[in-house]
Design a protein around this motif. Sequence first.
Motif, PDB file in Angstrom:
ATOM      1  N   GLU A  55       0.860  -1.196   0.000  1.00  0.00           N
ATOM      2  CA  GLU A  55       0.000   0.000   0.000  1.00  0.00           C
ATOM      3  C   GLU A  55       0.891   1.239   0.000  1.00  0.00           C
ATOM      4  OE1 GLU A  55      -3.562   0.160   0.584  1.00  0.00           O
ATOM      5  OE2 GLU A  55      -3.643  -2.013   0.241  1.00  0.00           O
ATOM      6  N   ARG A  56       0.441   2.326  -0.660  1.00  0.00           N
ATOM      7  CA  ARG A  56       1.278   3.526  -0.636  1.00  0.00           C
ATOM      8  C   ARG A  56       1.355   4.075   0.792  1.00  0.00           C
ATOM      9  NH1 ARG A  56       0.929   8.441  -2.742  1.00  0.00           N
ATOM     10  NH2 ARG A  56       0.922   7.951  -4.945  1.00  0.00           N
ATOM     11  N   LYS A  57       2.557   4.648   1.123  1.00  0.00           N
ATOM     12  CA  LYS A  57       2.831   5.021   2.513  1.00  0.00           C
ATOM     13  C   LYS A  57       2.045   6.267   2.923  1.00  0.00           C
ATOM     14  CE  LYS A  57       5.903   1.937   3.713  1.00  0.00           C
ATOM     15  NZ  LYS A  57       7.050   1.646   2.875  1.00  0.00           N
ATOM     16  N   ALA A  58       1.901   7.211   2.024  1.00  0.00           N
ATOM     17  CA  ALA A  58       1.205   8.447   2.370  1.00  0.00           C
ATOM     18  C   ALA A  58       0.590   9.038   1.126  1.00  0.00           C
ATOM     19  CB  ALA A  58       2.205   9.448   2.963  1.00  0.00           C
ATOM     20  N   GLY A  59      -0.339   9.942   1.289  1.00  0.00           N
ATOM     21  CA  GLY A  59      -1.000  10.565   0.139  1.00  0.00           C
ATOM     22  C   GLY A  59      -1.942   9.579  -0.516  1.00  0.00           C
ATOM     23  N   ARG A  60      -2.440   9.918  -1.716  1.00  0.00           N
ATOM     24  CA  ARG A  60      -3.316   8.966  -2.391  1.00  0.00           C
ATOM     25  C   ARG A  60      -2.962   8.842  -3.866  1.00  0.00           C
ATOM     26  NH1 ARG A  60      -7.965  10.864  -4.365  1.00  0.00           N
ATOM     27  NH2 ARG A  60      -8.088  13.107  -4.594  1.00  0.00           N
ATOM     28  N   THR A  61      -3.471   7.773  -4.487  1.00  0.00           N
ATOM     29  CA  THR A  61      -3.076   7.495  -5.876  1.00  0.00           C
ATOM     30  C   THR A  61      -3.503   8.625  -6.813  1.00  0.00           C
ATOM     31  OG1 THR A  61      -3.234   5.975  -7.731  1.00  0.00           O
ATOM     32  CG2 THR A  61      -5.151   6.085  -6.283  1.00  0.00           C
ATOM     33  N   LYS A  62      -2.680   8.873  -7.844  1.00  0.00           N
ATOM     34  CA  LYS A  62      -2.955   9.965  -8.769  1.00  0.00           C
ATOM     35  C   LYS A  62      -3.741   9.459  -9.974  1.00  0.00           C
ATOM     36  CE  LYS A  62      -0.336  12.317  -6.029  1.00  0.00           C
ATOM     37  NZ  LYS A  62       0.091  11.192  -5.228  1.00  0.00           N
ATOM     38  N   TRP A  63      -4.037   8.166  -9.957  1.00  0.00           N
ATOM     39  CA  TRP A  63      -4.700   7.578 -11.121  1.00  0.00           C
ATOM     40  C   TRP A  63      -6.176   7.388 -10.848  1.00  0.00           C
ATOM     41  CZ3 TRP A  63      -2.364   7.001 -15.694  1.00  0.00           C
ATOM     42  CH2 TRP A  63      -0.970   7.037 -15.710  1.00  0.00           C
ATOM     43  N   SER A  64      -7.004   8.114 -11.579  1.00  0.00           N
ATOM     44  CA  SER A  64      -8.433   7.849 -11.497  1.00  0.00           C
ATOM     45  C   SER A  64      -8.722   6.759 -12.517  1.00  0.00           C
ATOM     46  CB  SER A  64      -9.208   9.112 -11.837  1.00  0.00           C
ATOM     47  OG  SER A  64      -8.929   9.490 -13.165  1.00  0.00           O
ATOM     48  N   PHE A  65      -9.921   6.190 -12.421  1.00  0.00           N
ATOM     49  CA  PHE A  65     -10.282   5.125 -13.350  1.00  0.00           C
ATOM     50  C   PHE A  65     -10.263   5.656 -14.785  1.00  0.00           C
ATOM     51  CE2 PHE A  65     -12.990   2.100 -15.511  1.00  0.00           C
ATOM     52  CZ  PHE A  65     -12.469   0.912 -15.020  1.00  0.00           C
ATOM     53  N   TRP A  66     -10.769   6.864 -14.949  1.00  0.00           N
ATOM     54  CA  TRP A  66     -10.848   7.510 -16.258  1.00  0.00           C
ATOM     55  C   TRP A  66      -9.459   7.718 -16.853  1.00  0.00           C
ATOM     56  CZ3 TRP A  66     -13.599   7.959 -20.267  1.00  0.00           C
ATOM     57  CH2 TRP A  66     -13.499   9.022 -21.150  1.00  0.00           C
ATOM     58  N   LYS A  67      -8.496   8.166 -15.995  1.00  0.00           N
ATOM     59  CA  LYS A  67      -7.122   8.391 -16.439  1.00  0.00           C
ATOM     60  C   LYS A  67      -6.492   7.073 -16.909  1.00  0.00           C
ATOM     61  CE  LYS A  67      -3.689  11.590 -14.670  1.00  0.00           C
ATOM     62  NZ  LYS A  67      -2.986  12.110 -13.499  1.00  0.00           N
ATOM     63  N   LEU A  68      -6.799   5.990 -16.153  1.00  0.00           N
ATOM     64  CA  LEU A  68      -6.266   4.674 -16.530  1.00  0.00           C
ATOM     65  C   LEU A  68      -6.864   4.207 -17.854  1.00  0.00           C
ATOM     66  CD1 LEU A  68      -6.146   2.705 -13.168  1.00  0.00           C
ATOM     67  CD2 LEU A  68      -4.233   3.271 -14.639  1.00  0.00           C
ATOM     68  N   PHE A  69      -8.152   4.512 -18.038  1.00  0.00           N
ATOM     69  CA  PHE A  69      -8.821   4.105 -19.276  1.00  0.00           C
ATOM     70  C   PHE A  69      -8.170   4.811 -20.479  1.00  0.00           C
ATOM     71  CE2 PHE A  69     -12.163   4.944 -22.466  1.00  0.00           C
ATOM     72  CZ  PHE A  69     -12.407   3.627 -22.842  1.00  0.00           C
ATOM     73  N   LEU A  70      -7.950   6.120 -20.357  1.00  0.00           N
ATOM     74  CA  LEU A  70      -7.326   6.873 -21.449  1.00  0.00           C
ATOM     75  C   LEU A  70      -5.902   6.372 -21.702  1.00  0.00           C
ATOM     76  CD1 LEU A  70      -8.546  10.511 -20.725  1.00  0.00           C
ATOM     77  CD2 LEU A  70      -9.415   8.889 -22.408  1.00  0.00           C
ATOM     78  N   TYR A  71      -5.217   6.041 -20.612  1.00  0.00           N
ATOM     79  CA  TYR A  71      -3.852   5.523 -20.700  1.00  0.00           C
ATOM     80  C   TYR A  71      -3.850   4.209 -21.491  1.00  0.00           C
ATOM     81  CZ  TYR A  71       0.792   4.203 -18.826  1.00  0.00           C
ATOM     82  OH  TYR A  71       2.096   3.845 -18.662  1.00  0.00           O
ATOM     83  N   SER A  72      -4.883   3.371 -21.257  1.00  0.00           N
ATOM     84  CA  SER A  72      -4.910   2.098 -21.969  1.00  0.00           C
ATOM     85  C   SER A  72      -5.197   2.329 -23.463  1.00  0.00           C
ATOM     86  CB  SER A  72      -5.916   1.135 -21.340  1.00  0.00           C
ATOM     87  OG  SER A  72      -7.204   1.669 -21.435  1.00  0.00           O
ATOM     88  N   LEU A  73      -5.997   3.349 -23.789  1.00  0.00           N
ATOM     89  CA  LEU A  73      -6.210   3.675 -25.215  1.00  0.00           C
ATOM     90  C   LEU A  73      -4.896   4.126 -25.863  1.00  0.00           C
ATOM     91  CD1 LEU A  73      -9.590   5.582 -25.560  1.00  0.00           C
ATOM     92  CD2 LEU A  73      -9.078   3.182 -25.976  1.00  0.00           C
ATOM     93  N   ASP A  74      -4.150   4.956 -25.139  1.00  0.00           N
ATOM     94  CA  ASP A  74      -2.838   5.403 -25.618  1.00  0.00           C
ATOM     95  C   ASP A  74      -1.952   4.204 -25.895  1.00  0.00           C
ATOM     96  OD1 ASP A  74      -3.382   8.028 -25.442  1.00  0.00           O
ATOM     97  OD2 ASP A  74      -2.252   8.409 -23.606  1.00  0.00           O
TER      98      ASP A  74
END
Length: 319
Positions: free
Chosen positions: A211-230
Amino acid sequence: MTNYLRPLEEEIYLSLVIPCLNEEDAILLFYNEAITALSTVANEKEIEFIFVDDGSTDKTIHILRELSTKDARVHYISFSRNFGKEAAILAGLRQASGRYVVTLDADGQDPPSLIPDMLEEVGSGAFDCAATRRGTRKGEPPVRSFFARRFYALMSKITDIDIVSGARDFRLMNRNYMEAVLALPERNRFSKGIFPWIGFKTKWFEYENIERKAGRTKWSFWKLFLYSLDAITAFSTKPLAIASIFGVLLFIISLILIAFIVVRKIVWGDPVGGWASTSCIILFCGGIQLFTTGILGQYLAKTYTEVKQRPHYIIRESQ
Ligand code: UDP
Ligand code: MG
């Protein structure tokens, strides 16, 4: 080797490249963990940290400035805005002067304690790169895991390269390998595809998801979806072939239907009835046409960004 892009500064043994977006809570934890983990391998003078601030809006840059005044081995590059993790890694690699370079996240999900083992494998010359993958997707939302798995299955079907499921961006590479990565000039950088594409010998390390130690993930589901299209457009042209197959299939179906209607008229003299079915067919064909035009558009858009030749990122400040 003589094909280096710039002179090799032999005195730096290991460069750590760390992309950071709003990691004010994580940077110092990471730094301390890395120093402890590396105390056994490298003479303290031989390592350098290259933090890349990818347009953070929190205190990340202040922390990096302070850290670099305290420790001369700490360098940073700060972007004028958020350019994405791939651009941040690229900037860090271009700056790295170590004989070995490792890229890892600031959030503690890539344990620096693994670096000595990775160094041993690559340092022995048996491998050019040590890469890591998650053994499990534990701790990840089930919906995200499901789509991630589907994505990797799809990628392995439609590309020639072997994209490893669960591969992380935590990688240790030698100079040769790194220069090969830098030699790929594309703007649409999908590094999970770039690494298998350049080849070389890679040693895989597997570890449990942390698990990440602090803060939160910068990847939203939408961002991941666009990334997969790329990713798909960067490494496969199969979707374009799918568009043509759709066209051919519809053409064949329409020929059969025409023959059917003609025969029905001649043999039974039936009038052709039903505006509802006609409009369904028009809608269906229109949908397919828009879908395939959309696929073409994706490739055209990628080509457009490539030919513009804009820089991958813009640096506001560095040290
Ligand atoms: N990151 C970045 N730019 C971005 C998104 C993320 O530099 O646009 C950095 C982030 O600070 C972290 C690493 O990339 O060090 C991985 O991001 P994150 O932990 O949010 O992703 P996850 O581990 O959830 O895949
Ligand atoms: Mg993370």
